[in-house]
Enzyme design. Structure first.
Site, PDB file in Angstrom:
ATOM      1  N   HIS B 257       0.858  -1.188   0.000  1.00  0.00           N
ATOM      2  CA  HIS B 257       0.000   0.000   0.000  1.00  0.00           C
ATOM      3  C   HIS B 257       0.888   1.230   0.000  1.00  0.00           C
ATOM      4  O   HIS B 257       1.881   1.273   0.718  1.00  0.00           O
ATOM      5  CB  HIS B 257      -0.916  -0.004   1.222  1.00  0.00           C
ATOM      6  CG  HIS B 257      -2.067   0.948   1.089  1.00  0.00           C
ATOM      7  ND1 HIS B 257      -1.902   2.301   1.174  1.00  0.00           N
ATOM      8  CD2 HIS B 257      -3.378   0.737   0.850  1.00  0.00           C
ATOM      9  CE1 HIS B 257      -3.085   2.885   0.999  1.00  0.00           C
ATOM     10  NE2 HIS B 257      -4.001   1.959   0.810  1.00  0.00           N
ATOM     11  N   ARG B 273      -6.555   9.845  -1.194  1.00  0.00           N
ATOM     12  CA  ARG B 273      -6.235  10.156  -2.581  1.00  0.00           C
ATOM     13  C   ARG B 273      -7.496  10.179  -3.424  1.00  0.00           C
ATOM     14  O   ARG B 273      -7.630  10.992  -4.335  1.00  0.00           O
ATOM     15  CB  ARG B 273      -5.211   9.153  -3.117  1.00  0.00           C
ATOM     16  CG  ARG B 273      -3.811   9.416  -2.585  1.00  0.00           C
ATOM     17  CD  ARG B 273      -2.821   8.325  -2.953  1.00  0.00           C
ATOM     18  NE  ARG B 273      -3.176   7.067  -2.325  1.00  0.00           N
ATOM     19  CZ  ARG B 273      -3.363   5.934  -2.977  1.00  0.00           C
ATOM     20  NH1 ARG B 273      -3.196   5.894  -4.278  1.00  0.00           N
ATOM     21  NH2 ARG B 273      -3.700   4.837  -2.341  1.00  0.00           N
TER      22      ARG B 273
END
Lengths: 245, 619
Positions: B257, B273
Site C-alpha cells: 500500500h 487520494r
C-alpha cells in the site's frame, strides 16, 4: 539519548499455581514516537516473554489494548510515552474478568451485553434480493454511524462508579448501543419495549452522572447525551404507563 | 480434554467468517465460530474505505453495472484472476450490499443536488439526481472506471463488522473468542475439524465438525512493515499448508500500500487520494502526475507504490530516523471534509504522529498491505486437497484478485464471497454425513501436546523465537518487496532456508504457562518461515512482471508462459516448497489485454489458446 522510562506493571497469571498479584518494574530507553504498543512489545520480546497483554490493530480502531495507564483507562496503542511522566504505571481494566497481567476478558462481557440489549435491527420485513434497497436519509445514516463508532474497549465501564459498585449495571456502552437502535428507522421496537430492557436501575436510572465514561472514551462518543436522551424517553414512557394503569 | 461438535466450524470470525456462518445458521445447522480476539476486533473492522458494488446510484457512478465492475477487476488482476470467480463476485456484490443495508449497515446515501468533490487537488462540481435520493451512494477509488465504492463515512469495515456480528448474535451462532486453531483434524482425505488452543487457559481443545471453513485473513505480519493487525500472522494458512495436501495459491502475489504512516505503518485510507489528496516529495512537489499523467495519485496501488519507491531511489525521498519517506498532502480538502469524511485519518495523525493534517504533511511510505496469496479453493470455496475444508476472504486464493487487488474489492470480497461460499457449504452439509474417527482426534491432540512440551522444555534447542521471526521479516523486506530480481531472490531463499533450520530449534525462555504469547509465537514460527519461503521461491521462479509481482530483470508480462497460477505445496520433511502451476482462468470473458495502467510490455499468449477459451456471456 532518550529518557529512561520506568514501567510498573501489574503481574498475575491465574493459570499459574501459587502465583500472587504483584507489581513488577521494567526499564526501557525512550525512542522517538514511542507508544505503549512499541514499549510493551519491546519489554516482552527483550526482557520478559511471559508478560501477558492484548494488542490487535495497534491503530486505535479495535479496542483490544485498553488498560489503566497511570490511573486512567485508555488505549495503550495510542498512548505516546512522551505524554507520560518517566514512571508509567499499568494495571488491567477493573470490572472485567482478568485473563492475566494486563489482559482482561471483554469478549464475554460484550457478548452478554448484545444479548441483553438484543443488539440487532428488529424488523418484520424480509429481504428481497430482486428489489432496490430501502431508502434512507443520509443524515440519519450518519447519525446511526456516530453511535456505532463504539469500539467496545471497555474504558467507559471500567471508569464507571456504578459499574464498580454493581455487577449488573449495563454501563454506557450498552446504553449507547440501545440509542443506536432507537435512532434507526429500520428497528421497529417501541419505547415500551426499550423500557423493558433499560428502564430500571441496571439501565438508565442507575447512572450517578459522574461523567467519567465520556471523559475516558477514546472515540469521543457523546455518551452522556445519549444517556440523557434515553432517560427522558424512558421517563416519559414510565409516566405514560402509570396513567394507562 | 474438552471436545466440541458442530455441523460447521468456522476458524476466524471476521467479516468473511461470520458471513459464511450466517447461511448455515439460517438453515438450522449448528455453527461454531472461533476467533483469536472478540469478533469485532477482527482486522475487517480496520478497513476504512469501502466496498465495491456496481449499484450505479450516484452521479459519478451512472451507467455502472456488474459488467464494468467485472472488467475493472479482471484488468486490476492483470489477468491473473479466475474470470468465472470475478463474474460471480461482480454479479452478487450489489445484492449483498443491499442485504447488508437490510441487516442494519448505515451506508451513506445519495443527497440530491449540487455538491463538490476534489480530484488531483482540483475542485469539481457534480449534481445528484433527486430521484436517487436516499439510495446507497458511492465514492471514487483507485483503478475503477466509475464511483462504485459503498461506504459508511470512513469506518466501513467497522460498521459492517458490527452489523454482521449482530446478525450472528441474533441467529444464536456460537462465536467463541480467544481460541486459536493450531492444527487441522484430517485423515489425508477428509477434514473433520481442528485442534485449538484456548487463549484464556492455554489448554488444548478439539473441535469436531462436518465442514470446516478457514477465514483467518491475511499474513502481513510475516513482513516487518505491514498495515495488518498483529493477529494477521498466517495461522490459518499454516494449518492448511501443514497438511501437505492443501496448496497455497500464488504466494508471490503480495500487495503493498502506498500510504503507511512512518514509523508505525498504520494505514491511512486510499480515500485520502480518492477524495483529492496528493503525494509530494522532499521538495514538496507533486510527482505522480509525471509518471502517470492521466490517473496520477489514483493509479492502482502497486503502480503508486512502485513510483514512490522509484522516486525515493531518485533521491527525492525525505530523510528521517526511520528511513526515507514521502509526504501525503490533504490540507486543501479543508477542515469540514477532514473532520467528517476522513475523521479516522485525522485521528491517526493526531494520536500516532502528533500531526494536524489540516496544516501539516503526513509522512508515508509503501508498506505490505494485502495477501492475494492464499489457501487455494475452487469457485465454490472448497479447498484443494481435503474434502470438507472450505476457505473464504483474504486467507483464500478464490481467486478474484489475481496479481493485484483493487481497493474496495477486498472488503467487498469478505461478504460477497462469504455469501456465495456460505451457500455452497449449506449445499455440502445438506447431502453429507461423516464418520468420526476418534483415533485421529487422539493422535493429533497428542502430537500437538508433544510439540508444546518440546518447546517448553527446550528439547529442540534454545533459539529465541523473536530473533528468528525478526530475521525472517528482514529477509522478506530485502528480497520480496516492491521490486524483485533474480540474485536477491536467490539470496533470500538461501537466507530463509537457514532461518527455517533455526525455527526448528526454537525453545521457550518463559515457562509457557496459560495464555503465553511466546508459546503462541513459537507454535507458528516454522509455518511462517515456510510461507516466507513459498513467497521467495515462487517469486524467483516466476520470470515475468505481473500486477504486484515486479521483476526488474523480467519487466514484461509474459502471457505466453505465465498466464498461470502458482500452487505451492509443503511436503513433510522438505526444505523447499514444491511448485506446480495451473491455468489462471479456464475461460476468458475478456481475453488478455492491456491493463491500462503502469506501462510495461506484454508478451502475448498463443492466439489459438486464447480463442478457444474466450466465451460470450449471454446477457
Amino acid at each position: 539519548m532518550g529518557r529512561e522510562l520506568q514501567f510498573e506493571i501489574f503481574r498475575y497469571n491465574p493459570q499459574k499455581e501459587g502465583d500472587q498479584p504483584r507489581m513488577q518494574t521494567f526499564k526501557l530507553e525512550e525512542t522517538q514516537n514511542m507508544t505503549l504498543f512499541i514499549a510493551l512489545n519491546r519489554i516482552r520480546e527483550e526482557q520478559d516473554p511471559s508478560l501477558i497483554f492484548d494488542f490487535c490493530c495497534r491503530a486505535g480502531i479495535c479496542g483490544a489494548c485498553a488498560m489503566v495507564i497511570n490511573g486512567r483507562p485508555g488505549l495503550a496503542c495510542q498512548t505516546k510515552t512522551k505524554d507520560q511522566p518517566n514512571k508509567i504505571v499499568l494495571h488491567p481494566l477493573p470490572v472485567y474478568k482478568l485473563i492475566g497481567d494486563l489482559a482482561v476478558d471483554t469478549g464475554v462481557w460484550f457478548r452478554e451485553m448484545y444479548e441483553k440489549t438484543e443488539s440487532w435491527v428488529h424488523t418484520s420485513k424480509t429481504f428481497d434480493p430482486t428489489k432496490e434497497e430501502e431508502r434512507m436519509d443520509n443524515e440519519v445514516a450518519e447519525q446511526i454511524y456516530e453511535l456505532e463508532r463504539c469500539i467496545e474497549c471497555g474504558c467507559c465501564v471500567a471508569a464507571c462508579g456504578t459499574a464498580r459498585l454493581r455487577d449488573d449495571f449495563m454501563g454506557a456502552a450498552a446504553l449507547n448501543r440501545i440509542a443506536r437502535f432507537v435512532v434507526d428507522p429500520r428497528d421497529e421496537r417501541t419505547d415500551k419495549q426499550y423500557f423493558e430492557i433499560i428502564g430500571n436501575d441496571n439501565g438508565v436510572f442507575g447512572c450517578m452522572g459522574l461523567l467519567a465514561c465520556e471523559d475516558v472514551c477514546p472515540k469521543g462518543l457523546p455518551l452522556q447525551n445519549q444517556l440523557g436522551f434515553l432517560r427522558r424517553k424512558m421517563g416519559i414512557t414510565a409516566i405514560k404507563e402509570i396513567f394507562r394503569k | 480434554m474438552q471436545t466440541y461438535y458442530s455441523d460447521l466450524l468456522v476458524i476466524g470470525a471476521g467479516l468473511a467468517g461470520e458471513r459464511v456462518a450466517v447461511d448455515s445458521a439460517e438453515k438450522g445447522f449448528n455453527v461454531t465460530c472461533l476467533s483469536i480476539v472478540p469478533a469485532r476486533r477482527s482486522h475487517s473492522s480496520a478497513a476504512q474505505g469501502g466496498m465495491q458494488a456496481a449499484l450505479g446510484n450516484c452521479a459519478k457512478g451512472e451507467g455502472d453495472c456488474p459488467d464494468v465492475h467485472f472488467g475493472d477487476t479482471v484488468k486490476g488482476s492483470d489477468w491473473g484472476c479466475d474470470q468465472e470467480v470475478a463474474r460471480l463476485f461482480a454479479d452478487a456484490a450489489p445484492i449483498e450490499m443491499r442485504r447488508l443495508a437490510h441487516w442494519g449497515v448505515p451506508w451513506n446515501r445519495v443527497v440530491p443536488g449540487q455538491s463538490f468533490y476534489f480530484k488531483g487537488g482540483q475542485k469539481f462540481e457534480k449534481y445528484e439526481k433527486p430521484e436517487n435520493e436516499g439510495l446507497i451512494t458511492a465514492r471514487a477509488f483507485g483503478g475503477t472506471a466509475k464511483w462504485r465504492t459503498c461506504y459508511t463515512s470512513d469506518g466501513t469495515g467497522h460498521a459492517v463488522m458490527c452489523t454482521m456480528d449482530n446478525r450472528c448474535a441474533q441467529l444464536g451462532i456460537n462465536v467463541l473468542d480467544r481460541k486459536e486453531a493450531i492444527a487441522l483434524l484430517h485423515d489425508g482425505e477428509t477434514c473433520m475439524g481442528a485442534v485449538v488452543r484456548c487463549l484464556r487457559t492455554g489448554q488444548l481443545e478439539a473441535f469436531i465438525s462436518k465442514a470446516t471453513a478457514i477465514c483467518t485473513g491475511g499474513f502481513g505480519r510475516i513482513y516487518k512493515a505491514t498495515t495488518n493487525a498483529v493477529i494477521c500472522d498466517g495461522g490459518g494458512h499454516i494449518i492448511a499448508m501443514d497438511t501437505g495436501l492443501v496448496p497455497i495459491g500464488n504466494p508471490e502475489a503480495i500487495q503493498f500500500h502506498p500510504t503507511g504512516i512512518v514509523p508505525t505503518d498504520i494505514l491511512v485510507t486510499e480515500g485520502c487520494r480518492g477524495d483529492g489528496g496528493t503525494l509530494l516529495d522532499v521538495n514538496e512537489e507533486r510527482f505522480m502526475n509525471i509518471y502517470e499523467p492521466e490517473k496520477a495519485e489514483l493509479a492502482s496501488r502497486d503502480v503508486v507504490s512502485r513510483w514512490m519507491t522509484h522516486h525515493m531511489r531518485e533521491g527525492k525521498g525525505v530523510k528521517s530516523a526511520y528511513g526515507e519517506h514521502l509526504w501525503l498532502d490533504i490540507r486543501h480538502l479543508g477542515d469540514k471534509h477532514i473532520s467528517t469524511k476522513l475523521r479516522e485519518v485525522d485521528e491517526i495523525c493526531h494520536h500516532f504522529l502528533g500531526v494536524d493534517p489540516r496544516t501539516e504533511l503526513i509522512p508515508v511510505r509503501p508498506t505490505q498491505h494485502y495477501t492475494m496469496a492464499g489457501i487455494r479453493t475452487n469457485k465454490d470455496g472448497a479447498a484443494y486437497g481435503l474434502k470438507g475444508l472450505f476457505s473464504a476472504g483474504e486467507v483464500a486464493c478464490w481467486d478474484m484478485h489475481g496479481f493485484n487487488r483493487l481497493g474496495g474489492n477486498s472488503l467487498a470480497e469478505t461478504v460477497v464471497a462469504g455469501g456465495i461460499i456460505g451457500a455452497k457449504i449449506v449445499e455440502f452439509l445438506e447431502g453429507y454425513e461423516t464418520k468420526l474417527k476418534t483415533e485421529i482426534v487422539t493422535q493429533e491432540c497428542k502430537k500437538q501436546e508433544q510439540r508444546i512440551k518440546d518447546l517448553i522444555s527446550g528439547r529442540n534447542g534454545s533459539e529465541n523465537v523473536y530473533d528468528v521471526r525478526n530475521d525472517m521479516q528482514e529477509a522478506l523486506m530485502k528480497g520480496c518487496f516492491v521490486f524483485r530480481n533474480g540474485p536477491d531472490l536467490e539470496e533470500t531463499v538461501e537466507t530463509l532456508q537457514k532461518v527455517l533450520e533455526r525455527a526448528g530449534r526454537v525453545g521457550l525462555q518463559s515457562d509457557g504457562t496459560g495464555v503465553n504469547h511466546e508459546l503462541a509465537a513459537a507454535l507458528k514460527i516454522k509455518g511462517q518461515v515456510k510461507l516466507a519461503l513459498m513467497i521467495a521461491k515462487a517469486a524467483l521462479d516466476r520470470t515475468e512482471s505481473r500486477g504486484s509481482h515486479n521483476r526488474v530483470d523480467f519487466p514484461e508480462r509474459n502471457d505466453a508462459e505465465w498466464l498461470t497460477r502458482t500452487l505451492a505445496y509443503w511436503k513433510e520433511g522438505e526444505t523447499l516448497p514444491e511448485l506446480q502451476y495451473e491455468d489462471a482462468s479456464q475461460v476468458f470473458e475478456i481475453p488478455p489485454g492491456e491493463r491500462g495502467y503502469g506501462g510495461g510490455t506484454i508478451i502475448p499468449a498463443d492466439e489459438q489458446f486464447v480463442k478457444e477459451r474466450t466465451i460470450k456471456k449471454d446477457k
